[in-house]
Enzyme design. Sequence first.
Site, PDB file in Angstrom:
ATOM      1  N   CYS A   2       0.866  -1.180   0.000  1.00 29.45           N
ATOM      2  CA  CYS A   2       0.000   0.000   0.000  1.00 29.45           C
ATOM      3  C   CYS A   2       0.901   1.228   0.000  1.00 29.45           C
ATOM      4  CB  CYS A   2      -0.913   0.007   1.221  1.00 29.45           C
ATOM      5  SG  CYS A   2      -2.040   1.423   1.249  1.00 29.45           S
ATOM      6  N   GLU A 111      -3.675   0.733  -6.285  1.00 27.88           N
ATOM      7  CA  GLU A 111      -2.695  -0.289  -6.611  1.00 27.88           C
ATOM      8  C   GLU A 111      -2.589  -0.361  -8.128  1.00 27.88           C
ATOM      9  OE1 GLU A 111       0.189  -1.748  -6.141  1.00 27.88           O
ATOM     10  OE2 GLU A 111      -0.625  -2.161  -4.146  1.00 27.88           O
TER      11      GLU A 111
END
Length: 230
Positions: A2, A111
Amino acid sequence: MCGRVIVKWDEMIPAATDSELAEWVLGVPEGAVSSWNVKPTQRIPVALTSAKDGQKRLETAYWSLVPPWAKELKLKYPTFNARSEGLSEKATFKGPLKKQRCVIPVTGFYEWTGPKDKRIPHAIFGPAPILPMAGLYSWWRDPAAPEGEGWVLTATILTRASAGIMQPIHDRMPVFMADELLHDWLDPETPGDQLLVDAVSEASVPIASELHEYAVKPLRGDGPELIDPA
């Protein structure tokens, strides 16, 4: 992993009223602003319970955990994420794990998929306006600062093997904070060991199936247009 998050304060603060974070998220921290493109070393929200006085607080922290012994704020190795597997054995993180655990409440995160020369960002959101992630925090003091000054709150986001909708996107995902373990995680009196980490990590798996995602355009600058579908 992340490495980019979305923080929309105008949505998160009202939503916190009916969430497990209600006692921590009472208002926007001083100086905090909404962002659709928060990167490591920038400021992220951190909900914590002080190990000193038990006070429940919502702060913003430097996104990359810096251990107290570091001579500089910027480390030579990345610490914006911490692998949950074997966390209690890692020198940088085993200290904060004991009593300096936190929750990073965000609106969503990004992402990327595809080859290196054609990376496609995906905006990812949870089932509610707040997507809480498990984290750790540490206080770092600039050794060059005057006595009593130079303190910086730093934090990291825990990660684990991907599950749910994250599996086709990336092999790692944040450890999402399940409601039933949030209070234990934020309680400094709860033993901070690998058993706790593993329980929180496992409880995040069902949340991964409740996420929703879509492709967006390359991330440039900052603003709500970044989360418009591509």
